[in-house]
Design an enzyme around this catalytic site. Sequence first.
Site, PDB file in Angstrom:
ATOM      1  N   CYS A 112       1.012  -1.217   0.270  1.00 36.54           N
ATOM      2  CA  CYS A 112      -0.242   0.006  -0.185  1.00 36.54           C
ATOM      3  C   CYS A 112       0.954   1.158   0.018  1.00 36.54           C
ATOM      4  O   CYS A 112       0.517   2.379  -0.198  1.00 36.54           O
ATOM      5  CB  CYS A 112      -0.727  -0.059   1.321  1.00 36.54           C
ATOM      6  SG  CYS A 112      -1.957  -1.524   1.095  1.00 36.54           S
ATOM      7  N   HIS A 255      -3.321   6.689   2.899  1.00 36.45           N
ATOM      8  CA  HIS A 255      -3.551   5.676   2.198  1.00 36.45           C
ATOM      9  C   HIS A 255      -5.065   5.247   2.672  1.00 36.45           C
ATOM     10  O   HIS A 255      -5.274   5.046   3.996  1.00 36.45           O
ATOM     11  CB  HIS A 255      -2.637   4.411   2.408  1.00 36.45           C
ATOM     12  CG  HIS A 255      -3.115   3.001   2.350  1.00 36.45           C
ATOM     13  ND1 HIS A 255      -3.975   2.740   0.893  1.00 36.45           N
ATOM     14  CD2 HIS A 255      -3.293   1.865   3.020  1.00 36.45           C
ATOM     15  CE1 HIS A 255      -4.228   1.639   0.901  1.00 36.45           C
ATOM     16  NE2 HIS A 255      -4.021   0.867   2.342  1.00 36.45           N
ATOM     17  N   ASN A 285     -10.425  -0.247   0.328  1.00 32.99           N
ATOM     18  CA  ASN A 285      -8.863  -0.141   0.470  1.00 32.99           C
ATOM     19  C   ASN A 285      -8.336  -0.485  -1.082  1.00 32.99           C
ATOM     20  O   ASN A 285      -8.482  -2.014  -1.275  1.00 32.99           O
ATOM     21  CB  ASN A 285      -8.306  -1.035   1.526  1.00 32.99           C
ATOM     22  CG  ASN A 285      -6.795  -1.292   1.495  1.00 32.99           C
ATOM     23  OD1 ASN A 285      -6.076  -0.751   0.545  1.00 32.99           O
ATOM     24  ND2 ASN A 285      -6.145  -1.676   2.667  1.00 32.99           N
TER      25      ASN A 285
HETATM   26  N1  COA Z   1     -18.258  -9.350   9.434  1.00 29.43           N
HETATM   27  C1  COA Z   1     -18.888  -9.832  10.878  1.00 29.43           C
HETATM   28  N2  COA Z   1     -17.654 -10.181  11.622  1.00 29.43           N
HETATM   29  C2  COA Z   1     -16.577 -10.009  11.299  1.00 29.43           C
HETATM   30  C3  COA Z   1     -16.196  -9.846  10.098  1.00 29.43           C
HETATM   31  C4  COA Z   1     -17.120  -9.282   9.103  1.00 29.43           C
HETATM   32  N3  COA Z   1     -16.724  -9.030   7.978  1.00 29.43           N
HETATM   33  N4  COA Z   1     -14.820 -10.054   9.947  1.00 29.43           N
HETATM   34  C5  COA Z   1     -14.397 -10.513  11.356  1.00 29.43           C
HETATM   35  N5  COA Z   1     -15.596 -10.509  12.160  1.00 29.43           N
HETATM   36  C6  COA Z   1     -15.384 -11.133  13.309  1.00 29.43           C
HETATM   37  C7  COA Z   1     -14.370 -11.840  13.829  1.00 29.43           C
HETATM   38  O1  COA Z   1     -14.719 -13.115  13.613  1.00 29.43           O
HETATM   39  C8  COA Z   1     -14.567 -11.632  15.224  1.00 29.43           C
HETATM   40  O2  COA Z   1     -15.340 -12.499  15.979  1.00 29.43           O
HETATM   41  P1  COA Z   1     -15.020 -13.171  17.359  1.00 29.43           P
HETATM   42  O3  COA Z   1     -14.984 -12.158  18.112  1.00 29.43           O
HETATM   43  O4  COA Z   1     -16.258 -14.200  17.365  1.00 29.43           O
HETATM   44  O5  COA Z   1     -13.855 -14.007  16.842  1.00 29.43           O
HETATM   45  C9  COA Z   1     -15.087 -10.077  15.439  1.00 29.43           C
HETATM   46  O6  COA Z   1     -15.766  -9.933  14.276  1.00 29.43           O
HETATM   47  C10 COA Z   1     -14.153  -9.234  15.923  1.00 29.43           C
HETATM   48  O7  COA Z   1     -12.905  -9.345  15.087  1.00 29.43           O
HETATM   49  P2  COA Z   1     -11.676  -8.236  15.293  1.00 29.43           P
HETATM   50  O8  COA Z   1     -10.669  -8.746  14.298  1.00 29.43           O
HETATM   51  O9  COA Z   1     -11.361  -8.065  16.648  1.00 29.43           O
HETATM   52  O10 COA Z   1     -12.363  -6.977  14.661  1.00 29.43           O
HETATM   53  P3  COA Z   1     -11.694  -5.525  14.653  1.00 29.43           P
HETATM   54  O11 COA Z   1     -12.395  -4.583  15.450  1.00 29.43           O
HETATM   55  O12 COA Z   1     -10.146  -5.723  14.832  1.00 29.43           O
HETATM   56  O13 COA Z   1     -11.992  -5.161  13.213  1.00 29.43           O
HETATM   57  C11 COA Z   1     -10.716  -4.919  11.174  1.00 29.43           C
HETATM   58  C12 COA Z   1     -11.278  -6.148  12.149  1.00 29.43           C
HETATM   59  C13 COA Z   1      -9.889  -6.013   9.991  1.00 29.43           C
HETATM   60  C14 COA Z   1     -11.837  -4.037  10.446  1.00 29.43           C
HETATM   61  C15 COA Z   1      -9.307  -4.178  11.792  1.00 29.43           C
HETATM   62  O14 COA Z   1      -8.614  -4.832  12.414  1.00 29.43           O
HETATM   63  C16 COA Z   1      -8.593  -3.566  10.587  1.00 29.43           C
HETATM   64  O15 COA Z   1      -9.176  -2.573  10.204  1.00 29.43           O
HETATM   65  N6  COA Z   1      -7.489  -3.738  10.677  1.00 29.43           N
HETATM   66  C17 COA Z   1      -6.513  -3.195   9.866  1.00 29.43           C
HETATM   67  C18 COA Z   1      -6.838  -3.665   8.271  1.00 29.43           C
HETATM   68  C19 COA Z   1      -6.218  -2.899   7.146  1.00 29.43           C
HETATM   69  O16 COA Z   1      -6.469  -1.769   7.153  1.00 29.43           O
HETATM   70  N7  COA Z   1      -5.401  -3.646   6.623  1.00 29.43           N
HETATM   71  C20 COA Z   1      -4.820  -3.209   5.383  1.00 29.43           C
HETATM   72  C21 COA Z   1      -3.698  -2.199   5.762  1.00 29.43           C
HETATM   73  S1  COA Z   1      -2.813  -1.813   4.488  1.00 29.43           S
END
Ligand code: COA
Length: 328
Positions: A112, A255, A285
């Site tokens: 990215c 980004h 993204n």
């Molecule tokens: N829909 C519903 N539930 C979802 C889901 C979706 N699309 N994706 C994950 N979950 C669930 C998980 O399984 C988890 O369930 P559990 O508690 O029963 O295990 C729960 O939601 C919470 O997951 P978690 O990973 O703690 O959520 P989060 O608040 O960290 O959000 C992201 C997840 C991916 C949105 C967040 O971590 C994020 O934005 N990370 C950065 C990602 C990114 O930008 N990457 C590219 C960088 S260049």
Amino acid sequence: MSIQILGIGSYVPEKILTNCDLEKMVDTSDEWIKTRTGIEQRRIASAEQATSDLAYEAAKKALKNANIQAKELDAIIVASISVDQVFPSTACILQEKLGAKHAFCFDLEAACSGLLYSLEVANSLLVGNPKYKKILVLGAEKLSSIVDWEDRNTCILFGDGAGALILGKCEDAAENCIIASDLGANGKYTDILQIPAGGSRMPASAVTVANKQHYLTMAGSDVFKLAVNAMVGSCKKVMKEAGITADDIKWLVPHQANYRILRAVASRLKIPEDEVYMNVNRFGNTSAASIGLCLDEIADGNLAEKGDYILLTAFGGGLTWGAMLIKW
Ligand code: COA
């Protein structure tokens, strides 16, 4: 002699995939996606479109805006993690489509952060070598081709698109130029954002395909924390180098990973939220393409005036990160 941004362009495919569409594909909800990421929809390329086709449309617009011909280009750099093929480079494929027959061409992989890395390379080539006068830089991605559409942890985040900038030499640029930059990387975290198979470590085989190891994997919460710290650190360095403060910034253009990451970065930099450019709600993204998509919208919408400071920052797999200050 200075280096100027001569033209900007971008392209997104026509097809829109909404959160409601995703509800039919994986166990998720519009509400969950919007609350956790700010994303409402993303664009998806057609089966016929490869990354170079998206890049081609963005490049054509940038050339038109710069009022130059493709054959005037001395180099083409394509930043992408979703290249047409492992080799030849997508930049070479694009060169042929554009008819940019005098350009040398290569791809740059910094996930990215790829557009910022490419701008730094192009800027340095132009500064360092009198031979080079005009360079086309693109961030272009067909992430839909490397996302596992059965994995709700990742498939909700990404979209397709391309952004292009043309850098060129001019006598004394007071605006449209790069003022300062900072780039970084940390190979300790190669495993938190990756495609495990398809390279020399784990060549493609029936087993890697069955195990879905050609898709993008991510440790979401680790990425989140590292992303905020890295982008804030880089932005602070760049502002210090340029001798400006957050008050001098017209737009922070991060980004477009996730609106929570963007808001956290802005808050740590004490930049008001209405000065943070966001289109993650519409495009998701798009990795290396995202900053180019934002800059093209800022240009098209006349959302900045000559001399305004625009602070770009990015973070991605590698890990890689960076910030770059532009005077509009
Ligand atoms: N829909 C519903 N539930 C979802 C889901 C979706 N699309 N994706 C994950 N979950 C669930 C998980 O399984 C988890 O369930 P559990 O508690 O029963 O295990 C729960 O939601 C919470 O997951 P978690 O990973 O703690 O959520 P989060 O608040 O960290 O959000 C992201 C997840 C991916 C949105 C967040 O971590 C994020 O934005 N990370 C950065 C990602 C990114 O930008 N990457 C590219 C960088 S260049």
